[in-house]
Motif scaffolding. Sequence first.
Motif, PDB file in Angstrom:
ATOM      1  N   ASN A  81       1.234  -1.029   0.485  1.00  0.00           N
ATOM      2  CA  ASN A  81       0.407  -0.088  -0.111  1.00  0.00           C
ATOM      3  C   ASN A  81       1.053   1.045   0.121  1.00  0.00           C
ATOM      4  N   GLY A  96       1.172  12.736 -10.062  1.00  0.00           N
ATOM      5  CA  GLY A  96       1.384  11.773  -8.917  1.00  0.00           C
ATOM      6  C   GLY A  96       0.094  11.526  -7.897  1.00  0.00           C
ATOM      7  N   ALA A  97      -0.426  10.953  -7.741  1.00  0.00           N
ATOM      8  CA  ALA A  97      -2.350  11.858  -6.736  1.00  0.00           C
ATOM      9  C   ALA A  97      -2.250  12.752  -5.791  1.00  0.00           C
ATOM     10  N   THR A  98      -0.819  12.631  -5.353  1.00  0.00           N
ATOM     11  CA  THR A  98      -0.976  14.223  -4.562  1.00  0.00           C
ATOM     12  C   THR A  98      -1.496  16.157  -5.506  1.00  0.00           C
ATOM     13  N   HIS A 142      -6.818  10.101   2.731  1.00  0.00           N
ATOM     14  CA  HIS A 142      -4.915  10.783   2.413  1.00  0.00           C
ATOM     15  C   HIS A 142      -5.116  11.897   2.981  1.00  0.00           C
ATOM     16  N   ALA A 157      -3.272  13.765   2.016  1.00  0.00           N
ATOM     17  CA  ALA A 157      -3.073  14.052   0.012  1.00  0.00           C
ATOM     18  C   ALA A 157      -4.259  15.020  -0.238  1.00  0.00           C
ATOM     19  N   PHE A 158      -5.289  14.257  -0.034  1.00  0.00           N
ATOM     20  CA  PHE A 158      -6.898  15.280  -0.305  1.00  0.00           C
ATOM     21  C   PHE A 158      -7.325  16.212   1.150  1.00  0.00           C
ATOM     22  N   MET A 169     -12.659   8.453  -0.286  1.00  0.00           N
ATOM     23  CA  MET A 169     -12.190   7.237  -1.269  1.00  0.00           C
ATOM     24  C   MET A 169     -12.673   6.093  -1.235  1.00  0.00           C
ATOM     25  N   ASN A 226      -6.052   3.632   2.999  1.00  0.00           N
ATOM     26  CA  ASN A 226      -5.050   3.341   3.131  1.00  0.00           C
ATOM     27  C   ASN A 226      -4.383   2.879   4.023  1.00  0.00           C
ATOM     28  N   ASP A 270     -10.833   9.395  -4.644  1.00  0.00           N
ATOM     29  CA  ASP A 270      -9.274   9.211  -4.287  1.00  0.00           C
ATOM     30  C   ASP A 270      -9.363   7.203  -5.087  1.00  0.00           C
ATOM     31  N   VAL A 283      -6.938   5.735  -5.100  1.00  0.00           N
ATOM     32  CA  VAL A 283      -5.304   4.695  -5.524  1.00  0.00           C
ATOM     33  C   VAL A 283      -5.507   3.899  -5.036  1.00  0.00           C
ATOM     34  N   GLN A 284      -6.019   3.280  -4.092  1.00  0.00           N
ATOM     35  CA  GLN A 284      -5.122   1.825  -2.896  1.00  0.00           C
ATOM     36  C   GLN A 284      -6.983   1.165  -3.720  1.00  0.00           C
ATOM     37  N   SER A 286      -3.180   6.553  -8.950  1.00  0.00           N
ATOM     38  CA  SER A 286      -1.447   6.697  -9.287  1.00  0.00           C
ATOM     39  C   SER A 286      -0.680   5.394  -9.496  1.00  0.00           C
ATOM     40  N   HIS A 338       2.697   4.226  -9.236  1.00  0.00           N
ATOM     41  CA  HIS A 338       3.185   3.097  -8.174  1.00  0.00           C
ATOM     42  C   HIS A 338       2.508   2.487  -7.499  1.00  0.00           C
ATOM     43  N   LYS A 339       1.214   2.555  -7.370  1.00  0.00           N
ATOM     44  CA  LYS A 339       0.667   1.841  -5.597  1.00  0.00           C
ATOM     45  C   LYS A 339       0.200   0.511  -6.702  1.00  0.00           C
TER      46      LYS A 339
HETATM   47  N1  PLP Z   1      -4.755   8.827  -1.981  1.00  0.00           N
HETATM   48  C1  PLP Z   1      -3.775   7.351  -1.359  1.00  0.00           C
HETATM   49  C2  PLP Z   1      -5.424   6.273  -0.757  1.00  0.00           C
HETATM   50  C3  PLP Z   1      -2.455   6.535  -0.936  1.00  0.00           C
HETATM   51  O1  PLP Z   1      -2.363   6.190  -0.657  1.00  0.00           O
HETATM   52  C4  PLP Z   1      -1.794   7.235  -1.716  1.00  0.00           C
HETATM   53  C5  PLP Z   1      -0.185   7.371  -1.606  1.00  0.00           C
HETATM   54  O2  PLP Z   1       0.186   6.660  -0.223  1.00  0.00           O
HETATM   55  C6  PLP Z   1      -2.336   8.850  -2.298  1.00  0.00           C
HETATM   56  C7  PLP Z   1      -3.239   9.557  -2.336  1.00  0.00           C
HETATM   57  C8  PLP Z   1      -0.922   9.845  -3.024  1.00  0.00           C
HETATM   58  O3  PLP Z   1      -0.282   9.289  -3.865  1.00  0.00           O
HETATM   59  P1  PLP Z   1       0.627  10.080  -4.302  1.00  0.00           P
HETATM   60  O4  PLP Z   1       2.061   8.649  -3.335  1.00  0.00           O
HETATM   61  O5  PLP Z   1       1.198   8.882  -5.653  1.00  0.00           O
HETATM   62  O6  PLP Z   1       0.500  11.248  -4.173  1.00  0.00           O
END
Ligand code: PLP
Length: 387
Positions: free
Chosen positions: A11, A71-73, A103, A105-106, A152, A156, A181, A183-184, A204, A206-207
């Motif tokens: 994760n 990236g997601a951020t 997360h 980022a949000f 989300m 995560n 979101d 991402v996960q 994202s 890299h996940k």
């Molecule tokens: N959202 C979630 C649920 C995440 O787990 C992550 C990364 O840990 C992100 C957003 C941010 O992703 P990124 O590393 O691509 O900026």
Amino acid sequence: MVDRRIYMDWNATAPLLEEAREAFLRVALMEGNPSSVHREGRAVRAEIEAARRAIAWAVNAKPAHVTFTSGATEAANLALTPDFRMGRAALPIGRLYVSAVEHKAFFEGGRFTAAQMSVYPVGSDGVVDLTALEAMLAGHDKAAGLPLVALMLANNETGVIQPVREAAALVHAHGGILVVDAVQAFGRLPIDIEALDTDFLVVSSHKIGGPKGAGALISRGETLMPVPLIRGGGQAKGHRSGTENAAAIAGFGAAAEIAASGVEARAAAIAILRDSMEAEMLAIVPETVIHGRWSERLPNTTFFSVEGLKSETGQIAFDLEGVALSAGSACSSGKVGESHVLKGMGLDPRMGALRISIGPSTTETDMERTIAAFRRITGRIAKAHAA
Ligand code: PLP
């Protein structure tokens, strides 16, 4: 001394897939700028467009609706803004609503100030309280603009899956905009932007086994868009200026194709490994608390607490046993902070919790060795308590 490492922190980031590595290297060696009209430029552009199609296909979106970011951020910071546009007309957003377990980022709110944000609650099961969100939306003052909601698809830390479709119905009934979101969840659950009924999705690279440094904001349509975060040369139809990270995007596309193929079968196989590991952990220490255990969860995640096992020392103890796991979200400094996710669930945020997160290449031997490490580490704690 343990020579073979066991990676149980998917994760945080997933190992790079061979297909993604090949695409990344191939495009990194290409000469052109994707915005150039010559053959070299067009060749790189073609790689980006192929990746765009793959990512759109993976979530049932239109390729034209994929905006690549770093990236997601960055995608979150692009989407979370008080300034949207509907075509050419300005569409102000009055307030951002984020769940207590988003997360960072949000959770940090992107381009909103703290005064323009509200946090909606989550139950002790890790699932968002939609009744509370509805009450907040009912009281939203539209004079300053529409409500924007971030939620989300899967958490995560706990892996808990959120009721996004129900949230979307609610948000839209109140004239709001929803940013999800994903991402996960990407690669672990089937994702369909239409079925989820969300206005935006964030993913994202890299996940899912792609290179680090690429992500995307995917929109449902073309008219409703946030005012750009990065301005300049007008690439990506002006939504995100700057020469694209073509190699990372190509790797992302290759990973997305794999992530979205055979999701259910892969998830079922991973869940068998995870569930039997949890059963073993509970057999060793019956008081082990598995956060979000009774909620719908991602198949690969176990976020657990054992009395006397602190996050920092627990991570180090597993690391010394050759097992890489984490205390929840990986923050930039690498230091272990209090979990705002546990806090959001009404638990003591200082409670030590550790996260095991696995993936498609995790083997039964990896699981057995992790369980053996758990047995030794918790055994030492029990002995110390008894002494
Ligand atoms: N959202 C979630 C649920 C995440 O787990 C992550 C990364 O840990 C992100 C957003 C941010 O992703 P990124 O590393 O691509 O900026």
